[in-house]
Write a protein that holds these residues in place. Structure first.
Motif, PDB file in Angstrom:
ATOM      1  N   LYS A   1       1.029  -1.416   0.247  1.00  0.00           N
ATOM      2  CA  LYS A   1       0.017   0.098   0.088  1.00  0.00           C
ATOM      3  C   LYS A   1       0.829   1.181   0.075  1.00  0.00           C
ATOM      4  O   LYS A   1       0.520   2.234   0.658  1.00  0.00           O
ATOM      5  N   ALA A   2       2.026   1.276  -0.745  1.00  0.00           N
ATOM      6  CA  ALA A   2       3.065   2.235  -0.882  1.00  0.00           C
ATOM      7  C   ALA A   2       2.606   3.295  -1.923  1.00  0.00           C
ATOM      8  O   ALA A   2       2.799   4.522  -2.025  1.00  0.00           O
ATOM      9  N   VAL A   3       1.705   2.850  -2.783  1.00  0.00           N
ATOM     10  CA  VAL A   3       1.103   3.693  -3.926  1.00  0.00           C
ATOM     11  C   VAL A   3      -0.415   3.641  -4.117  1.00  0.00           C
ATOM     12  O   VAL A   3      -1.121   2.779  -3.420  1.00  0.00           O
ATOM     13  N   VAL A   4      -0.763   4.985  -4.613  1.00  0.00           N
ATOM     14  CA  VAL A   4      -2.135   5.080  -4.878  1.00  0.00           C
ATOM     15  C   VAL A   4      -2.473   5.434  -6.289  1.00  0.00           C
ATOM     16  O   VAL A   4      -1.621   5.943  -7.073  1.00  0.00           O
ATOM     17  N   PRO A   5      -3.637   5.122  -6.934  1.00  0.00           N
ATOM     18  CA  PRO A   5      -3.975   5.652  -8.063  1.00  0.00           C
ATOM     19  C   PRO A   5      -3.892   6.925  -8.626  1.00  0.00           C
ATOM     20  O   PRO A   5      -4.435   7.721  -7.719  1.00  0.00           O
ATOM     21  N   GLY A   6      -3.399   7.300  -9.587  1.00  0.00           N
ATOM     22  CA  GLY A   6      -3.529   8.808 -10.177  1.00  0.00           C
ATOM     23  C   GLY A   6      -4.785   8.839 -10.989  1.00  0.00           C
ATOM     24  O   GLY A   6      -5.338   8.200 -11.142  1.00  0.00           O
ATOM     25  N   VAL A   7      -5.001  10.124 -11.264  1.00  0.00           N
ATOM     26  CA  VAL A   7      -6.192  10.614 -11.844  1.00  0.00           C
ATOM     27  C   VAL A   7      -5.924  10.130 -13.390  1.00  0.00           C
ATOM     28  O   VAL A   7      -5.030  10.276 -13.712  1.00  0.00           O
ATOM     29  N   VAL A   8      -6.972   9.362 -13.712  1.00  0.00           N
ATOM     30  CA  VAL A   8      -7.008   9.022 -15.276  1.00  0.00           C
ATOM     31  C   VAL A   8      -7.345   9.932 -16.133  1.00  0.00           C
ATOM     32  O   VAL A   8      -8.382  10.807 -15.838  1.00  0.00           O
TER      33      VAL A   8
ATOM     34  N   ALA B   1      15.827  -0.506   3.669  1.00  0.00           N
ATOM     35  CA  ALA B   1      15.162  -1.757   2.811  1.00  0.00           C
ATOM     36  C   ALA B   1      13.534  -2.171   3.082  1.00  0.00           C
ATOM     37  O   ALA B   1      13.358  -1.786   4.329  1.00  0.00           O
ATOM     38  N   LEU B   2      13.004  -2.607   2.053  1.00  0.00           N
ATOM     39  CA  LEU B   2      11.633  -3.024   2.476  1.00  0.00           C
ATOM     40  C   LEU B   2      11.616  -4.489   2.845  1.00  0.00           C
ATOM     41  O   LEU B   2      12.227  -5.286   2.440  1.00  0.00           O
ATOM     42  N   HIS B   3      10.900  -4.490   4.170  1.00  0.00           N
ATOM     43  CA  HIS B   3      11.129  -5.790   4.936  1.00  0.00           C
ATOM     44  C   HIS B   3       9.427  -6.098   5.350  1.00  0.00           C
ATOM     45  O   HIS B   3       9.224  -5.443   6.209  1.00  0.00           O
TER      46      HIS B   3
ATOM     47  N   LEU C   1       5.234   6.931   3.010  1.00  0.00           N
ATOM     48  CA  LEU C   1       6.843   6.959   3.128  1.00  0.00           C
ATOM     49  C   LEU C   1       7.142   7.539   4.641  1.00  0.00           C
ATOM     50  O   LEU C   1       7.993   6.959   5.307  1.00  0.00           O
ATOM     51  N   ILE C   2       6.665   8.667   4.970  1.00  0.00           N
ATOM     52  CA  ILE C   2       6.970   9.353   6.285  1.00  0.00           C
ATOM     53  C   ILE C   2       6.582   8.212   7.356  1.00  0.00           C
ATOM     54  O   ILE C   2       7.251   8.303   8.205  1.00  0.00           O
ATOM     55  N   ARG C   3       5.441   7.606   7.217  1.00  0.00           N
ATOM     56  CA  ARG C   3       4.986   6.728   8.408  1.00  0.00           C
ATOM     57  C   ARG C   3       5.919   5.734   8.358  1.00  0.00           C
ATOM     58  O   ARG C   3       6.352   5.304   9.561  1.00  0.00           O
ATOM     59  N   LYS C   4       6.492   4.861   7.406  1.00  0.00           N
ATOM     60  CA  LYS C   4       7.228   4.108   7.529  1.00  0.00           C
ATOM     61  C   LYS C   4       8.884   4.344   7.845  1.00  0.00           C
ATOM     62  O   LYS C   4       9.407   3.619   8.568  1.00  0.00           O
ATOM     63  N   LEU C   5       9.317   5.539   7.327  1.00  0.00           N
ATOM     64  CA  LEU C   5      10.564   5.981   7.720  1.00  0.00           C
ATOM     65  C   LEU C   5      10.553   6.155   9.136  1.00  0.00           C
ATOM     66  O   LEU C   5      11.592   5.800  10.082  1.00  0.00           O
ATOM     67  N   ARG C   6       9.583   6.725   9.933  1.00  0.00           N
ATOM     68  CA  ARG C   6       9.484   7.015  11.194  1.00  0.00           C
ATOM     69  C   ARG C   6       9.561   5.958  11.975  1.00  0.00           C
ATOM     70  O   ARG C   6      10.263   5.641  12.911  1.00  0.00           O
ATOM     71  N   GLY C   7       8.875   4.833  11.499  1.00  0.00           N
ATOM     72  CA  GLY C   7       8.995   3.391  12.260  1.00  0.00           C
ATOM     73  C   GLY C   7      10.432   2.804  11.979  1.00  0.00           C
ATOM     74  O   GLY C   7      10.789   2.172  13.016  1.00  0.00           O
ATOM     75  N   ALA C   8      10.945   2.814  10.995  1.00  0.00           N
ATOM     76  CA  ALA C   8      12.199   2.601  10.737  1.00  0.00           C
ATOM     77  C   ALA C   8      13.324   3.025  11.745  1.00  0.00           C
ATOM     78  O   ALA C   8      14.160   2.402  12.193  1.00  0.00           O
TER      79      ALA C   8
END
Length: 321
Positions: free
Chosen positions: A43-50, A191-193, A101-108
Motif C-alpha cells: 500500500k505504498a502507491v495510490v492510483p493517479g487521476v486517469v 530496505a523493504l522488509h 513513506l513518512i510513516r514507514k521511515l518514522r517506524g524504521a
C-alpha cells in the motif's frame, strides 16, 4: 549485482517519490512492473487521476492525441500515426503515497509516534528526531541546497540533521551538505522488509546487530532485533529467542501499531498469514514441550502481547513501546 525484488521495489519507490507525480504503468519495464506489484501490496502507491481527454500514442510514443468514442469503443487520434483503439491499461498510473513513506521511515528510525511530522516547504518535511538529531526528508537534494537557510537556520534550527533524499538522477561529485548535515540516500539506507521499512546502519555495517555466531547482540526495535527474527528478554535464561518467519511477521505488525490495540483479523491480514489469530503461530506441539527453542517464542508472546478478550483486540505490553 542483480537486485532482489524488494530492492527493486524500494528503488522504484525512491524514483516515484523524487518525481512527485504519477507514473504511467505502461511506461515501466518488466522489472519495474514486478516492483510495482510489491508497492501495491504494501500500500505504498495510490492510483493517479486517469486522463480521459488524451493519451500517448501506442505506436510512436511521441505524441498525445485526443480520445474519442466510436461504435467500436474508445479511440485515440495520433497526429502522426492516425487513429488506433485505446487500451485502458495504458491510462493506469500510480504515485507514491508520501504519507506512507513518512510513516514507514518514522517506524524504521523508531521516531516517537507522539512527535509530529511537519512540512517545511513544498517537497521537504521534518519527520522527527533520530538519536536526538533532526530528520529531514526531501524529494531532491537541490531543494535542500536551495532552501538550506530556512531548513537548517530558520525559526526552528536543525543543526546536524540527517537528510534523506532519493539518489540524484545526475551524478554529484561532492556531498553538497558536508559539514551541515548527514546525507542518506533513501534506496541505500532503507530496505523493504515485509510491510515495513528497515534502516540499514552502514556506519556499523548492515548486520551490526548480529555477532559472529549468528546470534543478534542488539535489540533494535524495543526487545526485537532489526529484522524481528529475534527477541531479547531479560527474564528468559536461554539467551535471545529465535522466531519463525510467521512469528516475526506477527510481532512486526504489533510493533508497527504498538500505540493502538488491533483486531486479530487486522494483524493476521497485515502479516500476510491465513491463521485466525496471533496465538495460532505460537502454539506448541506436544512433542516440543520443554524445548527452549519452541518454548521461547511462546514465552515471548505471553510476556509481550495482551489481549482484550471482550473486544478481541491485541496490543504489545512492552513498557518501552
Amino acid at each position: 549485482m542483480e537486485l532482489t525484488l524488494n530492492q527493486q521495489a524500494i528503488s522504484l519507490a525512491a524514483l516515484m517519490f523524487l518525481r512527485g507525480n504519477a507514473s504511467f504503468e505502461s511506461s515501466l519495464h518488466d522489472e519495474e512492473i514486478a516492483a510495482l506489484q510489491v508497492l501495491k501490496h504494501v500500500k505504498a502507491v495510490v492510483p493517479g487521476v486517469v486522463n480521459s481527454q488524451d493519451a500517448i500514442c501506442a505506436f510512436c510514443g511521441l505524441y498525445r492525441g485526443p480520445i474519442f468514442r466510436t461504435n467500436d469503443g474508445l479511440m485515440v487520434q495520433c497526429p502522426d500515426c492516425g487513429p488506433f483503439a485505446l487500451d485502458p491499461a495504458s491510462q493506469r498510473n500510480w504515485r507514491l503515497d508520501d504519507e506512507w513513506l513518512i510513516r514507514k521511515l518514522r517506524g524504521a528510525l523508531d521516531i516517537s509516534s507522539h512527535a509530529t511530522a511537519t512540512q517545511i516547504i513544498d517537497g521537504v518535511w521534518d519527520i522527527g528526531r533520530y538519536k536526538k538529531r533532526p530528520v529531514v526528508l526531501a524529494r531532491r537534494i537541490d531543494l535542500v541546497e536551495r532552501h538550506g537557510l530556512r531548513i537548517f537556520h530558520g525559526p526552528e534550527p536543525r543543526s546536524q540533521s540527517c537528510v534523506i533524499t532519493p539518489r540524484p538522477l545526475v551524478r554529484q561529485p561532492l556531498d553538497p551538505l558536508a559539514g551541515t548535515a548527514t546525507w542518506w540516500h533513501l534506496e541505500d539506507r532503507f530496505a523493504l522488509h515485509g510491510l515495513a521499512l528497515r534502516f540499514l546502519d552502514l556506519d556499523q555495517g548492515e548486520k551490526a546487530d548480529v555477532s559472529q555466531d549468528g546470534i543478534p547482540s542488539v535489540a533494535v526495535h524495543g526487545p526485537f532485533s532489526e529484522d524481528f527474527a529475534w527477541v531479547h528478554l531479560e527474564d528468559w535464561p536461554h539467551g535471545p529467542i529465535r522466531l519463525t518467519d510467521a512469528q516475526a511477521r506477527v510481532f512486526e505488525v504489533l510493533w508497527e501499531h504498538r500505540d493502538r490495540a488491533q483486531s486479530s483479523e487486522f494483524i493476521m491480514r497485515a502479516a500476510g498469514l491465513d491463521s485466525e489469530k496471533p496465538m495460532d503461530v505460537f502454539k506448541l506441539k506436544a512433542a516440543n514441550r520443554g524445548d527452549p527453542v519452541y518454548e521461547g517464542p511462546l514465552h515471548a508472546y505471553e510476556q509481550l502481547v495482551s489481549r482484550q478478550r471482550r473486544l478481541g483486540l491485541y496490543k504489545l505490553t512492552w513498557t518501552g513501546a
